[in-house]
Design a protein around this motif. Structure first.
Motif, PDB file in Angstrom:
ATOM      1  N   UNK A   1       0.824  -1.209   0.000  1.00 49.51           N
ATOM      2  CA  UNK A   1       0.000   0.000   0.000  1.00 49.51           C
ATOM      3  C   UNK A   1       0.856   1.256   0.000  1.00 49.51           C
ATOM      4  N   UNK A   2       1.970   1.225   0.720  1.00 48.09           N
ATOM      5  CA  UNK A   2       2.867   2.389   0.706  1.00 48.09           C
ATOM      6  C   UNK A   2       3.463   2.612  -0.665  1.00 48.09           C
ATOM      7  N   UNK A   3       3.901   1.491  -1.359  1.00 45.21           N
ATOM      8  CA  UNK A   3       4.469   1.628  -2.715  1.00 45.21           C
ATOM      9  C   UNK A   3       3.439   2.208  -3.674  1.00 45.21           C
ATOM     10  N   UNK A   4       2.216   1.737  -3.565  1.00 49.52           N
ATOM     11  CA  UNK A   4       1.168   2.260  -4.447  1.00 49.52           C
ATOM     12  C   UNK A   4       0.915   3.745  -4.183  1.00 49.52           C
ATOM     13  N   UNK A   5       0.887   4.112  -2.915  1.00 53.85           N
ATOM     14  CA  UNK A   5       0.698   5.524  -2.605  1.00 53.85           C
ATOM     15  C   UNK A   5       1.846   6.369  -3.133  1.00 53.85           C
TER      16      UNK A   5
ATOM     17  N   UNK B   1       3.813   5.712  -5.684  1.00 54.74           N
ATOM     18  CA  UNK B   1       3.706   5.796  -7.131  1.00 54.74           C
ATOM     19  C   UNK B   1       2.631   6.790  -7.550  1.00 54.74           C
ATOM     20  N   UNK B   2       1.520   6.768  -6.830  1.00 61.73           N
ATOM     21  CA  UNK B   2       0.462   7.729  -7.168  1.00 61.73           C
ATOM     22  C   UNK B   2       0.915   9.155  -6.924  1.00 61.73           C
ATOM     23  N   UNK B   3       1.652   9.360  -5.820  1.00 61.61           N
ATOM     24  CA  UNK B   3       2.147  10.712  -5.543  1.00 61.61           C
ATOM     25  C   UNK B   3       3.133  11.155  -6.606  1.00 61.61           C
ATOM     26  N   UNK B   4       4.036  10.252  -7.025  1.00 57.52           N
ATOM     27  CA  UNK B   4       5.011  10.592  -8.062  1.00 57.52           C
ATOM     28  C   UNK B   4       4.316  10.890  -9.385  1.00 57.52           C
ATOM     29  N   UNK B   5       3.273  10.122  -9.706  1.00 60.37           N
ATOM     30  CA  UNK B   5       2.521  10.396 -10.935  1.00 60.37           C
ATOM     31  C   UNK B   5       1.877  11.767 -10.890  1.00 60.37           C
TER      32      UNK B   5
END
Length: 1649
Positions: free
Chosen positions: A358-362, A364-368
């Motif tokens: 969940x942290x990795x997904x968050x 990645x979303x922030x970087x996007x």
């Protein structure tokens, strides 16, 4: 006194011969003769012949005046002596008559005493004879004294009569002189009456004028009052109109308020009803859960036993195989622990993996989101997708075709393509038309509406609008020059690029590296606290605020600036940040972030800041309300249950999110029907927050229509409580709350299948679960078929975002062939060592016969027995076994864990073992084991010493330690012992303690030792040892018990008895002799006694101490007077004061509530009133609690009267000890007490019933103390007392005699008072002097006596005056001016005094006091007080105030004004202070003098009388004046100064004779040229030659001052002692005028005193 009077009469000279004629009063020397003046002016010192003649006439006139004065004095003195002697004789005669009456009374008393002595001598009563002989001796001495007093008074009376006769003789001699004096006084009165008539005429004229002025003023006042009345009437009418209007509005407001209060009351009742229903449901749930809990406990015990048995079986199996059972168990436990650790580790790994993902997904979303997206080139003039969408919507609204796709651009006509500006205007018009035509799209989300301002801005697209637009070989469309010249509103692409490059360059200049101590700072320059801004569970339309703190994390000073927020948050987020300037390392600043949501959507972004070392941002997230649902368990294992039993487990559904939803529990195989309103949900997604209420109404009606046919069930009360707590918690944290609590809708139960299910759910299977709440759903296991049963359930939700939750239920059903229908055998309460039996019934469902073995646990085998121990039960039948229970006293130790020592409860498990069956059948025997002991306390009784005339009662306690009632009885009692009640027999309840009275009455004097035996119903004996000593006292009472008749309160009842001494002989063989136990006998002789009264008892015994001789008896009087206790009266008074304070407090609160416009509801008012009453009753004022009311206070007497009227009667019993001692009380030395023995004590029992009185006082709150207060001496005060007959019959009244010479009088005695009626008695108090009077008035009836205490204080009216000598001299005043002086009168008496001020000049009585003309008397003999008066008729003296009242202890100021209207030196008057219009308290002499000019001279001998003559005698005689009168001739005013040189001893020189003249200057308000008065005296040398010395001879006097001129004379050498020395001098005064005085000095030598 008479001798002094005789001496005074002898010394008084008698009047000389009446033959001498009085001279004409006009010939009295008024001034110095003219010839003497002329000679004095020429300086002649030798007197002539004419001077001797004038001197002779002056001597005769003075002698006549002296004789007249002496005559008047003698006459007044004789009258005074006559009156005094007459009064003295009358008093003496009255005393003589009283003395004779006393003598007669004494003689009668002597005769009666003599008769009594003879009677007592005949009766041989020595004590009475001694008392009567002493009384006779006292009467003889008193009679002798009275006779001596009579003789003295007779002698004094004879002397007084002789003196009175002599005075009458002298009065007869002076009768002629008295008549002439009376005639002269009458003539003077007539003159005064004539002057008074003239003055009255003048005053009548002045009063008429004043009356006319008064009428004129009255007419003016009436006119003004009419005008004011008209004006006031107008104001009243306007006020009434305004009042009616205000009343109308007030009624309307009150109506609205009442409606609101009724509505609130209904809501409160509904709320209370719901709460009561909830409480009842909770009570039912608790009672159901108790049974369930009991089953759970039994199941747990069975499971534990099963585990133990299983462990024991494994252990036995291992041991049978030869293994180590302990080691095997340790390995098994370690293996289980290891498996549990592995499972926990695996779960922990799974949870951590999920967190990392969940942290990795968050991230990645922030970087996007942070990565800048490529901006596709777009040809100029091309419309964006948003504009094309608006065009398409406008086309739809206008009725055009909708076939063209949204993504395709509209076809353009060549040469007619509008410019960007025209296109924008067109789009605005289309958009406005679309808004007006479509009400649905007015509710489009705020995100679309906010984008209107950026139509000409940049669009970020994931793909180009036209394929191939982003290719490198694509050639863009060439725009004409005309189009190039027209720039769009937002600027061209070049302008934007230039702006971006400029901003980049500027920012690069602002940002620079920071190096400190050779190290460069890298990282985020500021740390945010908190690091993440999260607005959770927000509501659209509300405003949320959060504050963050930015901390400088760099090495040195840094700056911070707000850049802004992301574009997606600009419409909702507002940042309030004031740049703080330079911040040192570690310093912080605050940022306020305000969030106002407009759409219900999750938002994420950053708040960007710019520091000196670079930019940084704080992440921000706004999350809507969501559902977060979970179950507390996924597997429910019921374990093993026998078929037919029921088990319940509870599963909890918890919502930790901020959004509620509907739930439903179903079997896993059933389909879900919760999505029937999806179309409604989809439709509602297009509505904004403003139309949300319409959607809620629609969905609510839809869901209610859908659930119409469902069954209803009660709500889950615990879930409501939990949800309510969560709501309160959420409200405190600042989260908005959508609903007020968890409201469950109609709950559906799962329809049963064709076959009965083992697992079922409770009534609550569906409903609403609110935010932050939980719901408990019971799962019921009812095994039907033996074996393992399992089933799966699921929980579905109406919210599509919530996943379906699953849980599994497992249970095991077992079957036993043999069972006991009563597994619990209750033997109730059992006693030790008693046998109890019961029958146990055993059933079987087996089809074969079974062998049964009945076992008792080894701990209880000595107490419980099952018979038979072994038996066979036939197929499908029952078997009965006998249970015998005989508890021993060793049961608590033998039973161990099966017996609770505190509660005495025995729970004995019994086992029935069935052949070929592993599991035994058990049942439990319940019993409460108790003892059968009875305890007597104390263990032994010692009655002590007891006389044969009395009985001693002692209490013993009989305690039943058993839990069962027991019958008891005392058997075998001796004759001298009695036990009550019920003669020592009865039934005692469990754990009860009875108080029994043991009565011991000895029959003779000896020592007693015996036992009392108490037996219970089971024939147990309990013994009580007793001992006592019998006493035969030497004295006895004729009555050991006195029963008084019913006595009224404050009345007295009397009874008599005798103390008898019957001890005559010491022979113990013939009769019993007095002794103590087995001691020696009491000696024969006089025996003394003393009664010891209890403290504060209403009993009086007379005599208390006495001596009785052998064979004699002594009479004793016992009186009973009931009174109310002072503590009860104090308590009643305090309660009355508390009630008054409470009434005042309630009145204040009522006024406060009426002023309050916003009234609380009725329930709140009731609660406030209850709190107020509790406060008023619990907390009394400390003043009331600490105050000690006196018995004479008003509150105390009111409380006493109230308690007397409400008295219901009282019965008291007193026991009075009478101690006995050997010997006579007269033989003791001094105050030495007799040796009383405590064992030879007699006891007198008194029964004292008290009842309410028949007559009570109803006036003045029932007070029986009539206090007249302070009454002035000579006045009378009257009090009215109301008495009422409260008895049921009529009463005849008699009254005690009051003191005939006292101040109290009963004015209207009443003889008969009917029942229930009230009579008013008038009592008078008339003190004659200053005295404190007290008397008792008894109102006597046949039923009792009512005593009235009469009190009063006679007070003398005493006042003090501040004027010393009672003379007020006003001094000199200019004529027709006034001067005022003040004085004070102090009231020293304790009562108010009414006063009036009277002037003798205005009183007619003063005119009759003068008997001779005033000018006939010498100045020393004048007694007149009214002197010269004003010519105008007005009083020369006036005083204010004239009348009034002086309060006690206060002082009254008075002002005396002196207002003369002409010149005179003899203004005088007398002011009388009259009290109560009767008594003259003070005589104040008022004096004053008036001059026409500002100077005056006083001193010297008087040359005229103080009464002005009607004619004015001129100072100069024109007939004898030589030559014509000169106009400058001055009027000479004579002053005579006589100096007497006292030459007592010719050998020694005497001091010079001295006199003084006072020269003064009057203070005036008139304007004058001179402010001082100058004086001078001439002819000083001639006077010095004659021996006169004058100092000072000249000088000046200031205004308001006086100066003394001292004159002294020493005889010269050539002085002739036989002839007086005459000299004169002129004294000149210069002020506003010039005055000349001729001072005549007459000096002589006096050789005798």
């Amino acid at each position: 006194m008479e001798e002094d009077d005789k001496k005074l009469l002898d010394d008084k000279p008698l009047v000389e011969d009446d033959t001498e004629e009085l001279e004409d009063p006009e010939l009295v020397l008024d001034c110095v003769p003219r010839e003497a003046e002329q000679k004095a002016s020429l300086g002649s010192s030798c007197p002539g012949i004419e001077q001797s003649k004038d001197k002779q006439k002056q001597r005769l006139t003075a002698q006549e005046k002296r004789q007249a004065c002496l005559l008047r004095r003698d006459l007044s003195h004789l009258d005074q002596l006559h009156e005094e002697k007459d009064l003295f004789i009358q008093k003496t005669r009255g005393e003589l008559r009283a003395c004779r009456r006393r003598m007669e009374l004494l003689v009668k008393q002597q005769e009666s005493v003599a008769a009594e002595i003879a009677a007592e001598r005949a009766a041989n009563n020595m004590a009475a004879m001694g008392r009567l002989e002493a009384a006779s001796r006292r009467l003889c001495s008193e009679l002798k004294n009275e006779r001596d007093l009579q003789a003295q008074m007779m002698a004094v009376l004879q002397q007084s009569q002789s003196a009175l006769w002599q005075i009458e003789v002298q009065e007869g001699q002076l009768e002629d002189a008295r008549k002439s004096a009376q005639e002269e006084a009458a003539a003077a009165r007539r003159g005064l009456q004539e002057r008074a008539a003239k003055q009255l005429h003048r005053e009548m004229g002045a009063s008429g004028k004043a009356e006319r002025n008064r009428l004129l003023r009255a007419r003016r006042c009436v006119h003004l009052q009419k005008e004011l009345g008209l004006r006031q009437q107008k104001l009243v009418e306007e006020a009434q109109k305004n009042h009616r209007k205000a009343l109308r509005f007030l009624k309307a407001s009150l109506g609205r308020i009442r409606e609101q209060e009724q509505k609130e009351e209904l809501e409160n009742r509904e709320h209370m009803r719901r709460r009561m229903d909830a409480v009842l449901a909770l009570k039912n749930s608790i009672s159901a859960n108790r049974e369930t809990l009991r089953k759970f406990q039994a199941w747990g015990q069975a499971k534990t036993e099963l585990a133990e048995q299983k462990a024991q079986a494994e252990k036995k199996a291992i041991l049978a195989q030869g293994g180590d059972a302990f080691k095997h168990l340790c390995h098994q436990r370690r293996r289980q622990e290891l498996e549990a650790q592995n499972r926990a580790f695996e779960e922990e790994q799974k949870r951590r993996k999920q967190e990392i993902v969940s942290r990795l997904l968050k991230e990645e979303a922030v970087e996007d989101r942070r990565r800048p997206r490529p901006e596709p080139p777009r040809p100029a003039g091309q419309r964006s997708l948003r504009d094309q969408t608006w065009s398409y919507v406008a086309t739809i609204c206008d009725g055009q075709s909708t076939e063209a796709p949204l993504c395709c651009p509209l076809p353009d006509v060549p040469g007619q393509r509008p410019g960007p500006a025209q296109e924008q205007i067109k789009l605005q018009e289309t958009r406005s038309r679309f808004y007006q035509s479509s009400p649905l799209l007015t509710a489009i989300s705020s995100e679309s509406v906010q984008g209107d301002g950026s139509l000409g801005g940049e669009d970020t697209l994931a793909w180009p609008e036209i394929p191939g637009l982003w290719k490198e070989d694509y050639k863009p469309f060439q725009v004409s020059k005309e189009d190039v010249d027209r720039k769009p509103v937002g600027g061209t692409k070049m302008d934007k690029d230039i702006l971006a490059r400029t901003m980049q360059r500027l920012r690069s200049g602002v940002i620079h590296k920071q190096v400190a101590s050779g190290r460069e700072f890298r990282g985020c320059p500021f740390n945010s606290k908190p690091k993440f801004i999260h607005f959770k569970d927000f509501d659209v339309g509300k405003v949320y605020k959060k504050k963050i703190t930015l901390i400088n994390a760099t090495y040195t000073i840094n700056y911070c600036k707000l850049v802004g927020v992301d574009e997606s948050l600009q419409d909702f987020i507002y940042v309030d940040f004031d740049p703080p300037g330079p911040l040192s390392a570690g310093m912080s600043c605050e940022v306020l972030v305000t969030f106002k949501p407009m759409i219900n959507k999750d938002l994420e972004g950053n708040v960007s800041f710019l520091a000196q070392t670079g930019g940084f941002s704080v992440p921000l997230k706004c999350s809507t309300k969501k559902c977060s649902l979970s179950l507390d368990k996924e597997l429910i294992d019921f374990g093993s249950y026998t078929v037919g039993e029921t088990a319940i487990r509870t599963i909890t559904l918890t919502n930790t999110g901020g959004l509620g939803t509907k739930f439903r529990f179903l079997l896993a195989s059933e389909t879900c029907e919760m999505d029937t309103s999806q179309s409604v949900l989809k439709l509602s997604s297009t509505f904004t927050y403003e139309d949300k209420s319409l959607y809620d109404k629609f969905t609510t009606s839809f869901s209610e229509h859908q659930m119409e046919g469902n069954e209803s069930s009660p709500t889950d009360v615990p879930s409501q409580k939990e949800s309510g707590k969560l709501d309160v918690k959420e409200q405190e944290e600042g989260h908005p709350i959508e609903s007020e609590g968890v409201t469950l809708t109609t709950i559906m139960t799962i329809p049963p299948n064709e076959e009965q299910m083992e697992f079922s759910l409770g009534e609550t299977t569906e409903g609403d679960i609110g935010p932050f709440s939980s719901i408990k759903v019971p799962v019921i296991f009812t095994p039907i078929v033996p074996g393992t049963v399992q089933n799966s359930f699921k929980v579905v939700f109406k919210n599509q975002q919530c996943p379906t939750l699953y849980f599994k239920v497992v249970g095991v059903a077992i079957d036993v062939p043999v069972w006991v229908p009563k597994p619990n055998v209750d033997l109730k309460i059992c006693m030790y060592d008693r046998l109890y039996q019961d029958s146990i019934l055993v059933h079987t469902r087996s089809k074969a016969a079974l062998r049964l073995k009945f076992e008792v646990c080894k701990e209880l085998r000595g107490h419980v027995e099952l018979l038979p121990e072994t038996g066979y039960i036939q197929a499908l039948s029952s078997y009965s076994v006998q249970l015998k229970f005989l508890p021993r006293h060793s049961l608590p130790e033998d039973a161990g864990k099966y017996f609770d020592k505190e509660t005495r409860v025995l729970e004995a498990p019994m086992t029935i073992r069935v052949a070929d069956q592993i599991k035994p059948v058990g049942f439990t025997v319940h019993a409460v084991v108790t003892t059968s002991d009875l305890e007597l306390s104390p263990a032994g009784l010692d009655f002590g010493y007891c006389t044969i005339y009395e009985a001693i009662r002692t209490q013993i306690s009989l305690c039943n330690h058993s839990l069962l009632p027991q019958e008891f009885g005392f058997v075998g009692l001796p004759k001298f012992v009695d036990i009550q009640p019920n003669d020592g027999f009865g039934t005692i309840l469990p754990l009860e303690t009875l108080q029994l009275d043991v009565i011991f009455q000895p029959t003779k004097a000896k020592e007693y030792n015996f036992e009392l035996i108490c037996k219970s119903e089971i024939n147990r004996c309990f013994k009580l040892a007793c001992r006592a000593v019998g006493v035969y006292p030497p004295l006895e009472l004729s009555h050991n018990q006195i029963k008084f008749a019913a006595t009224f309160l404050y009345d007295t009842s009397v009874a008599t008895l005798y103390v008898i001494n019957s001890h005559l002989s010491m022979n113990s063989l013939t009769h019993s002799v007095p002794r103590i136990g087995s001691e020696d006998a009491f000696p024969v002789g006089p025996t003394s006694f003393e009664f010891l009264l209890p403290p504060d008892s209403p009993i009086t015994i007379s005599p208390l101490v006495g001596t009785v001789w052998p064979g004699k008896r002594c009479l004793v009087r016992v009186a009973f007077r009931p009174v109310l206790p002072s503590e009860l009266i104090h308590q009643e008074a305090f309660q009355a004061l508390s009630r008054k304070a409470e009434v005042k407090l309630s009145q204040k609160e009522t006024v406060t509530q009426r002023k309050d416009q916003r009234r609380p509801s009725f329930s709140m008012l009731r609660l406030q009133n209850q709190d107020r009453l509790l406060r008023a009753s619990a907390s009394q004022p400390p003043e009331l609690q600490k105050e000690d009311l006196a018995s004479s206070s008003q509150e105390y007497q009111s409380a006493q009267a109230s308690l007397t009227r409400s008295f219901q009667g009282k019965f008291d019993k007193f026991v009075v000890p009478c101690v006995v001692a050997s010997g006579d009380t007269k033989d003791r030395k001094g105050t030495e007490p007799l040796s009383f023995s405590p064992h030879n004590t007699l006891y007198l029992e008194l029964w004292c019933p008290a009842v309410a009185p028949s007559i009570v006082v109803t006036s003045d709150k029932g007070k029986t103390i009539i206090n007249f207060g302070d009454i002035a001496a000579g006045h009378r005060g009257i009090k009215k007392v109301s008495i009422q007959n409260i008895s049921p019959e009529d009463l005849d009244l008699e009254y005690s005699v009051l003191n005939p010479d006292g101040p109290f009088v009963l004015l209207n005695p009443t003889i008969r008072l009917p029942s229930g009626e009230t009579q008013v008695l008038d009592l008078s108090f008339s003190p004659r002097e200053s005295v404190v009077a007290r008397e008792i008035l008894d109102i006597i009836t046949k039923k009792g006596t009512l005593s009235l205490a009469l009190m009063g204080t006679g007070v003398a009216s005493t006042i003090t005056c501040s004027i010393e000598g009672d003379v007020l001299n006003m001094g000199y005043v200019i004529a027709r001016e006034s001067v005022s002086l003040g004085f004070k009168l102090q009231n020293n008496s304790p009562l108010p005094i009414k006063f009036s001020m009277q002037l003798d000049s205005l009183s007619s009585r003063s005119r009759d006091q003068h008997r001779l003309p005033q000018f006939l008397a010498s100045p020393d003999q004048r007694t007149e007080v009214v002197g010269t008066q004003n010519y105008s008729g007005q009083s020369v003296f006036s005083v204010v105030p004239v009348e009034g009242v002086m309060e006690p202890g206060k002082a009254q100021d008075f002002t005396v004004t002196f207002s003369p209207d002409h010149e005179s030196l003899y203004f005088s008057d007398r002011l009388q202070v009259v009290l109560f219009e009767k008594k003259v308290s003070h005589h104040i002499l008022l004096k004053g003098a008036a001059r026409e000019h500002m100077m005056f001279v006083e001193g010297g001998d008087p040359l005229d009388v103080p009464v002005e003559s009607l004619t004015v005698i001129p100072a100069f005689d024109l007939e004898h004046r030589e030559g014509p009168p000169s106009p400058e001739a001055e009027e000479l005013k004579p002053i005579l100064v006589t100096l007497d040189y006292a030459q007592l001893d010719p050998d020694t020189q005497a001091p010079p004779a001295t006199r003084e003249l006072q020269v003064g200057c009057i203070r005036t308000t008139q304007l004058s040229a001179k402010k001082t008065v100058e004086f001078s005296m001439d002819n000083i040398a001639a006077l010095q030659h004659k021996g006169f010395t004058i100092e000072p001879s000249r000088g000046s006097v200031e205004r308001g001052q006086t100066k003394a001129i001292s004159i002294s004379w020493t005889p010269p050498i050539d002085f002739d002692p036989d002839h007086p020395l005459l000299a004169s001098a002129l004294l000149q005064l210069r002020g506003d005028v010039k005055e000349t005085y001729k001072v005549l000095f007459v000096a002589q030598v006096v050789t005798g005193p």
